[in-house]
Motif scaffolding. Structure first.
Motif, PDB file in Angstrom:
ATOM      1  N   LEU A 114       0.814  -1.204   0.000  1.00 12.39           N
ATOM      2  CA  LEU A 114       0.000   0.000   0.000  1.00 12.39           C
ATOM      3  C   LEU A 114       0.855   1.264   0.000  1.00 12.39           C
ATOM      4  CD1 LEU A 114      -2.805  -1.020   2.513  1.00 12.39           C
ATOM      5  CD2 LEU A 114      -2.788  -1.207   0.012  1.00 12.39           C
ATOM      6  N   VAL A 115       0.339   2.283  -0.672  1.00 11.28           N
ATOM      7  CA  VAL A 115       1.001   3.589  -0.746  1.00 11.28           C
ATOM      8  C   VAL A 115       0.170   4.599   0.037  1.00 11.28           C
ATOM      9  CG1 VAL A 115       1.693   5.478  -2.275  1.00 11.28           C
ATOM     10  CG2 VAL A 115       2.057   3.090  -2.975  1.00 11.28           C
ATOM     11  N   ALA A 116       0.828   5.377   0.874  1.00  8.18           N
ATOM     12  CA  ALA A 116       0.162   6.466   1.596  1.00  8.18           C
ATOM     13  C   ALA A 116       0.441   7.768   0.847  1.00  8.18           C
ATOM     14  CB  ALA A 116       0.673   6.551   3.025  1.00  8.18           C
ATOM     15  N   ALA A 117      -0.582   8.577   0.675  1.00  7.55           N
ATOM     16  CA  ALA A 117      -0.438   9.833  -0.055  1.00  7.55           C
ATOM     17  C   ALA A 117      -1.312  10.896   0.589  1.00  7.55           C
ATOM     18  CB  ALA A 117      -0.813   9.656  -1.521  1.00  7.55           C
ATOM     19  N   ALA A 118      -0.967  12.144   0.341  1.00  9.22           N
ATOM     20  CA  ALA A 118      -1.739  13.259   0.896  1.00  9.22           C
ATOM     21  C   ALA A 118      -2.631  13.861  -0.185  1.00  9.22           C
ATOM     22  CB  ALA A 118      -0.808  14.325   1.451  1.00  9.22           C
ATOM     23  N   VAL A 119      -3.882  14.114   0.168  1.00 13.29           N
ATOM     24  CA  VAL A 119      -4.813  14.853  -0.685  1.00 13.29           C
ATOM     25  C   VAL A 119      -5.479  15.919   0.178  1.00 13.29           C
ATOM     26  CG1 VAL A 119      -5.280  13.089  -2.428  1.00 13.29           C
ATOM     27  CG2 VAL A 119      -6.526  13.032  -0.283  1.00 13.29           C
ATOM     28  N   THR A 120      -5.854  17.019  -0.434  1.00  9.38           N
ATOM     29  CA  THR A 120      -6.380  18.135   0.343  1.00  9.38           C
ATOM     30  C   THR A 120      -7.764  18.559  -0.134  1.00  9.38           C
ATOM     31  OG1 THR A 120      -5.416  19.842  -1.088  1.00  9.38           O
ATOM     32  CG2 THR A 120      -4.050  19.027   0.733  1.00  9.38           C
TER      33      THR A 120
ATOM     34  N   GLY B 294     -14.107  27.068   4.526  1.00  7.23           N
ATOM     35  CA  GLY B 294     -12.906  27.375   3.750  1.00  7.23           C
ATOM     36  C   GLY B 294     -11.618  26.896   4.385  1.00  7.23           C
ATOM     37  N   ASP B 295     -11.622  26.511   5.661  1.00  6.34           N
ATOM     38  CA  ASP B 295     -10.411  25.969   6.279  1.00  6.34           C
ATOM     39  C   ASP B 295      -9.929  24.769   5.462  1.00  6.34           C
ATOM     40  OD1 ASP B 295     -10.402  27.826   8.286  1.00  6.34           O
ATOM     41  OD2 ASP B 295     -11.134  26.477   9.855  1.00  6.34           O
ATOM     42  N   ARG B 296      -8.610  24.680   5.286  1.00  2.14           N
ATOM     43  CA  ARG B 296      -8.028  23.619   4.476  1.00  2.14           C
ATOM     44  C   ARG B 296      -7.654  22.424   5.361  1.00  2.14           C
ATOM     45  NH1 ARG B 296      -3.164  25.103   2.187  1.00  2.14           N
ATOM     46  NH2 ARG B 296      -3.400  23.481   0.589  1.00  2.14           N
ATOM     47  N   MET B 297      -7.807  21.231   4.769  1.00  2.00           N
ATOM     48  CA  MET B 297      -7.491  19.988   5.475  1.00  2.00           C
ATOM     49  C   MET B 297      -6.751  19.048   4.551  1.00  2.00           C
ATOM     50  SD  MET B 297     -10.969  19.323   7.661  1.00  2.00           S
ATOM     51  CE  MET B 297     -11.638  20.666   8.647  1.00  2.00           C
ATOM     52  N   GLN B 298      -5.869  18.241   5.143  1.00  2.11           N
ATOM     53  CA  GLN B 298      -5.089  17.280   4.379  1.00  2.11           C
ATOM     54  C   GLN B 298      -5.388  15.877   4.886  1.00  2.11           C
ATOM     55  OE1 GLN B 298      -1.254  18.308   2.569  1.00  2.11           O
ATOM     56  NE2 GLN B 298      -0.349  16.944   4.102  1.00  2.11           N
ATOM     57  N   VAL B 299      -5.813  15.030   3.947  1.00  3.09           N
ATOM     58  CA  VAL B 299      -6.149  13.641   4.277  1.00  3.09           C
ATOM     59  C   VAL B 299      -4.924  12.777   4.030  1.00  3.09           C
ATOM     60  CG1 VAL B 299      -7.657  11.684   3.751  1.00  3.09           C
ATOM     61  CG2 VAL B 299      -8.535  14.034   3.566  1.00  3.09           C
ATOM     62  N   HIS B 300      -4.560  11.972   5.011  1.00  2.74           N
ATOM     63  CA  HIS B 300      -3.500  10.988   4.835  1.00  2.74           C
ATOM     64  C   HIS B 300      -4.148   9.735   4.263  1.00  2.74           C
ATOM     65  CE1 HIS B 300      -0.377  12.879   7.807  1.00  2.74           C
ATOM     66  NE2 HIS B 300      -0.839  13.733   6.913  1.00  2.74           N
TER      67      HIS B 300
END
Length: 347
Positions: A20-26, A147-153
């Motif tokens: 599995l690969v972990a990546a960030a999306v926002t 509008g607050d930004r968030m990053q999903v692992h």
């Protein structure tokens, strides 16, 4: 908030962790979007003005009841959407990636605003509006801003149950698989769920060619079916088994199959809609066996909070229906028949 490194429960099925690969999306907290009309026309023909999708649900979280609310398609917690446009590929490509890669149980980090550094939990995906739903503690929800930004692992796409190749898994994180309480017995995977749902009541969302980008809805208009299967007691975050449903290539009816999913949004008054379910796994009933567990809710699985006790509630349409008054044109069907009208005239 639990991390992807949560302790594995005994008996949990093996997954292909090393692949599995972990990546960030926002994404950003999405503002609700109003339609041309303020009214939603219910399947009872009544127009209503109700809260809908988007924004921050300040008082509804996983573990809360999702039936009987004075709202339509309520999304508990935070609704995320990537509002940026891409110059290559589809213009909505960034949000498609967020919607595809985020998996239930992924950690979400706030990266802007007064709650920067706080961590939430992906709880599902809502198709159509294409939102990723995230749970936070109540004190965080009150301080977050549109509008607050968030990053999903993101970790989960490509995951397989290595000893169960005939079961397809989608939209699920390794953390969910580890904590869910799955049991391998007699060559089958026994899956804790709160409800069994007959495929015949599934509505909006049918016809998609993938289960990776959203949900499909449980229709609650038929009272007899709702009471038979206890669907009036559904809660946000409940794990449910849709019987005779196959979501491997998109949701459809198929005898002998079962799709397990999580309830992600609330009930609706609109025809064909209802509480939404994001699919998590699908396979034949020879491979997957649902087992009843009242606490099979994301709030309990991730030790976020105690889920409310399951209690049957009337739908909003039933709760707000009014018996017409005598003399109203609509009252004719409710009045006792006039016996004289049905007897022959007497001389």
């Amino acid at each position: 908030m639990p991390s992807e490194l949560a302790t594995t429960r005994a008996g949990t099925p093996r997954i292909n962790t090393d692949e599995l690969v972990a990546a960030a999306v926002t994404g950003q907290i999405a503002h609700p979007v109003g339609r041309a009309s303020a009214y939603r026309i219910g399947y009872d023909g009544v127009p209503r003005v109700l809260h809908g999708t988007g924004g921050i649900a300040l008082n509804k979280r996983i573990g809360d009841a999702c039936v009987g609310l004075a709202s339509d398609h309520t999304e508990p917690g935070v609704a995320l959407h990537h509002n940026g446009r891409e110059i290559v590929g589809p213009r909505d490509g960034p949000n498609n990636a967020l919607l595809t890669y985020a998996c239930v149980g992924n950690a979400v980090h706030v990266i802007s605003g007064p709650c920067e550094g706080r961590i939430g939990l992906v709880t599902g995906k809502h198709g159509g509006v294409n939102h990723v739903l995230v749970d936070f503690p109540s004190e965080v929800l009150r301080r977050l801003r549109i509008g607050d930004r968030m990053q999903v692992h993101s970790v989960g796409p490509g995951m397989r149950l290595t000893d169960h190749p005939d079961i397809d898994v989608f939209n699920a994180s390794p953390a969910l698989i580890r904590r869910w309480g799955l049991v391998e017995r007699d060559g089958k995977l026994h899956v804790p769920v709160t409800h069994l749902v007959p495929a015949r009541v599934m509505g909006s969302g049918l016809g998609k060619n993938t289960a990776w980008r959203g949900d499909y809805d449980i229709q609650l208009a038929d009272r007899q079916t709702r009471e038979r299967y206890r669907l009036g007691s559904l809660r946000f975050g409940d794990m449910v088994a849709i019987m005779h449903a196959d979501a491997r290539r998109g949701p459809l009816f198929r005898s002998g199959f079962v799709t397990i999913g999580v309830v992600v949004h609330g009930d609706s008054t609109v025809s064909g809609h209802g509480p939404g379910v994001t699919p998590l796994m699908s396979g034949s009933l020879n491979s997957i066996r649902p087992m009843h567990a009242p606490q099979a809710n994301l709030a309990e699985i991730f030790d976020v909070r105690r889920a409310v006790p399951p209690r049957a509630r009337p739908t909003l349409i039933e709760a707000t229906s009014r018996r017409p008054r005598r003399g109203d044109p609509a009252a004719i069907a409710h009045e006792k028949p006039d016996r004289d009208r049905h007897e022959p005239l007497r001389r």
